[in-house]
Design a protein around this motif. Structure first.
Motif: not given
Ligand code: NAG
Ligand code: NAG
Ligand code: NAG
Length: 622
Positions: A200-205, A210-214, A354-358
């Motif tokens: 979830s943090r990774q998605l937020a990033e 800054g964090s998934d709480s955003d 937007l982005d790709q990670q893993d």
């Protein structure tokens, strides 16, 4: 789309009435007698010149008329040889324990559906079946209350095979057997770290936070989670105050929607193989698919178009799949000027990667409604007629919602809990009307809540508003509002700090308020109550319906089937609260006793003809 059973049943109903014509005559005479009685027995009461007295007579007339209708229905049951209060329906056989109507793949295949469409929801093929009560499995136990029930469920309550259990290793799916009859799901406070929090943090990033709480502050308040595994991502989103709604295809065993609901997480059976989801366009801030089994390249991009339809402007599509490998990635192929079909297609419909990670890709839907026209070889816009509330329309190859007044980028929404008057105006709702409605629901909830105790069925029942003893805040978790209007009941539960989420159902033919409900960050769905609801048995703790019975009385569906369906989806010891006019409530009481619920009619004694019917489904073990 009207199911054939309702047609057949109305024929049957008509036949019965013909057979009972003499009863009708009898009742008519009764009505006349009861109506004339006040006039003839006490003539001095009737003075046409005295306003108030005339008013009394009119009120009396209405009451008597309703009573006569009730008497008529009782008489019909008496005529058929038994007392309505005692004629209980039989229990179904054990093979029906997990019965979900409208999803019979073998019947669909026989009817000629193929290419995956046999797994679609087809209520029109529903056979005229015996009426019986779906019983719980032998091992069934009442679920633990929220939040304990989110992390530990009874294994006898869900249908799951050993193989499914053992293959549950993937990120969003991990679980383990605790005791022999319990299944535990790991949250991040558990002993084994399951990675959902990291994910979830990774998605937020990836979307620049800054964090998934955003998430909520960045406009992500609702997430449609396609194929939610065992609901762990949803459980985490709930802790971030984001509303996740899981949809998953019907599954004979290991149903993902069933597991999520068992854990107290919002879910329903849903797919879009050939038909649209029962949500309006521009409904969700994020659509999430982690190994959800959809071939996004298939069907000329129709599946992606459906995701685009339900996404709000500026919303995100998250795709996580082991097929996406860093080395063979979409971005890498793009550099070589070789667009994969999905990448090519998302450009046509104005999504940007937007982005790709893993193994994860995130696209953003455009916030600019003008974008579509500018794309060469793009997808055409839908005609405005498509903006009506879609109820399982066929998938359409056109872009929906770009002309809508509701085209408001998610980043531009007000972040308050309450909708602003401008936002209400978009839905054609006056703010005074809306706030009056929400005040009414706050006081109604206080009354309902005090009634949710078996004491109400005792000889000295509680009255609305009785404080002592008040049921605990986590008395119910999965709540369905069967006729949700503006979603005021949901709002009142949240405001009252009850630990419930609500499936807000807007009935077909009722005022089109579903978009307003979803825009408040609530879960909701369009549904025709003449058909079964797309969920597994025993998935709701409480069903609430205000004015639904009188709404349905103008439609051609059989009340008894509605009550059977309510009984199917209600957990043992679950609650039903119906409010309606006297006539509808009296009829409902008869049906409630046929499905073996404890029931009590409550008269608010404020001079209105509204009544409450509070029911509890018993835990039938045999
Ligand atoms: C599904 O349909 C088939 C063929 O019509 C029928 O034999 C079977 O009983 C149905 N199953 C259920 C669970 O209704
Ligand atoms: C949304 O907000 C941005 C600035 O944050 C503004 O430039 C844009 O005009 C707004 N769009 C709409 C449709 O209100
Ligand atoms: C009476 O109470 C019912 C149920 O609580 C409510 O719906 C109705 O508006 C009330 N009527 C009046 C006249 O106060």
């Amino acid at each position: 789309m009207r199911s054939s059973w309702s047609k057949k049943l109305s024929l049957l109903f008509g036949y019965k009435i013909r057979r009972n014509w003499f009863l009708l005559c009898l009742v008519s005479v009764l009505v006349l007698v009861t109506l004339l009685r006040p006039l003839s027995t006490s003539p001095r009461d009737f003075d046409p010149l005295a306003g108030p007295r005339l008013h009394d007579v009119v009120v009396n007339y209405r009451k008597l008329k309703e009573q006569a209708v009730v008497d008529y229905f009782d008489l019909r049951y008496l005529h058929s040889g038994s007392n309505p209060r005692q004629k209980e329906l039989p229990l179904c056989g054990r093979e029906r324990e997990n019965y979900v109507p409208c999803y019979n793949a073998s019947a669909n295949l026989l009817a000629g559906l193929k290419d995956g469409e046999e797994f679609d929801r087809r209520c029109e093929l529903l056979r005229d079946e015996e009426r019986c009560l779906v019983r719980p499995p032998k091992e069934y136990k009442i679920p633990l209350r929220w939040p304990a029930g989110r992390d530990v469920i009874w294994s006898g309550n869900v249908k799951i095979t050993k193989d499914q259990f053992l293959s549950s290793g993937s990120m969003t799916k991990r679980m383990m057997l605790l005791e022999e009859n319990q299944i535990a799901f790991h949250n991040d406070d558990g002993l084994i770290f399951d990675g959902v929090k990291d994910y979830s943090r990774q998605l937020a990033e990836m979307i620049g936070l800054g964090s998934d709480s955003d998430f909520p502050r960045a406009g992500v308040q609702t997430v449609l989670d396609i194929g939610c595994g065992f609901g762990s991502f949803g459980a985490h989103l709930v802790s971030l105050k984001v509303m996740p709604v899981c949809i998953a295809a019907y599954e004979l065993t290991g149903g993902q929607a069933q597991l999520a609901l068992e854990r107290g997480l919002p879910a329903m059976i849903g797919n879009f193989i050939s038909r649209q989801l029962p949500y309006p366009s521009l409904s969700f801030d994020m659509v999430h698919c982690a190994q959800c089994g959809i071939d996004w390249d298939g069907k000329d991009g129709m599946f992606i178009i459906e995701v685009d339809r339900v996404l709000k402007p500026g919303g995100y599509f998250v795709l996580t799949s082991p097929m996406i490998k860093p080395e063979g990635s979409l971005l890498a192929t793009k550099k070589g000027n070789m667009l994969t079909p999905i990448e090519d297609f998302t450009q046509k419909i104005c999504w940007s990667l937007l982005d790709q990670q893993d193994e994860t890709l995130i696209w953003q839907k455009t916030a600019d409604a003008q974008c579509y026209a500018a794309r060469k070889k793009g997808v055409p816009l839908c005609p405005d007629a498509h903006e009506n509330q879609p109820y399982y329309f066929p998938l359409a190859k056109c872009i929906a919602g770009s002309n809508s007044k509701r085209w408001i980028p998610i980043h531009n929404r007000s972040n308050g809990v309450r909708l602003t008057s401008e936002e209400l105006e978009v839905h054609g709702v006056q703010s005074e009307d809306f706030y009056e409605d929400s005040e009414n629901w706050k006081s109604a909830l206080r009354n309902y809540w005090s009634l949710l105790t078996p004491l109400i069925f005792s000889d000295h029942p509680k009255r609305p508003g009785d404080e002592d003893p008040l049921p605990p805040y986590n008395m119910v978790r999965n709540v369905m509002d069967m006729n949700a209007h503006y979603g005021g009941f949901n709002a009142a539960l949240l405001e009252g700090k009850k630990s419930a989420w609500v499936m807000n159902v807007v009935p077909v033919g009722a005022r089109k308020t579903l978009a307003l409900i979803l825009d408040q960050g609530f879960a909701g769905v369009l549904h025709d109550w003449c058909e079964p609801f797309p969920t597994y048995p025993r998935t709701y703790d409480m069903l609430h319906a205000n004015g639904l019975l009188s709404h349905l009385s103008s439609q051609k569906c059989r009340m008894m089937d509605l009550f059977l369906e309510m009984d199917r989806i209600l957990r043992p010891e679950g609650w039903v609260v119906l409010s309606d006019n006297v006539g509808a409530i009296e009829m409902a009481r008869t049906h409630a006793s046929q499905v073996r619920w404890e029931a009590r009619v409550i008269d608010p004694q404020n001079g209105s003809d509204q009544r409450l019917l509070v029911c509890q489904k018993p835990f039938l073990r045999k």
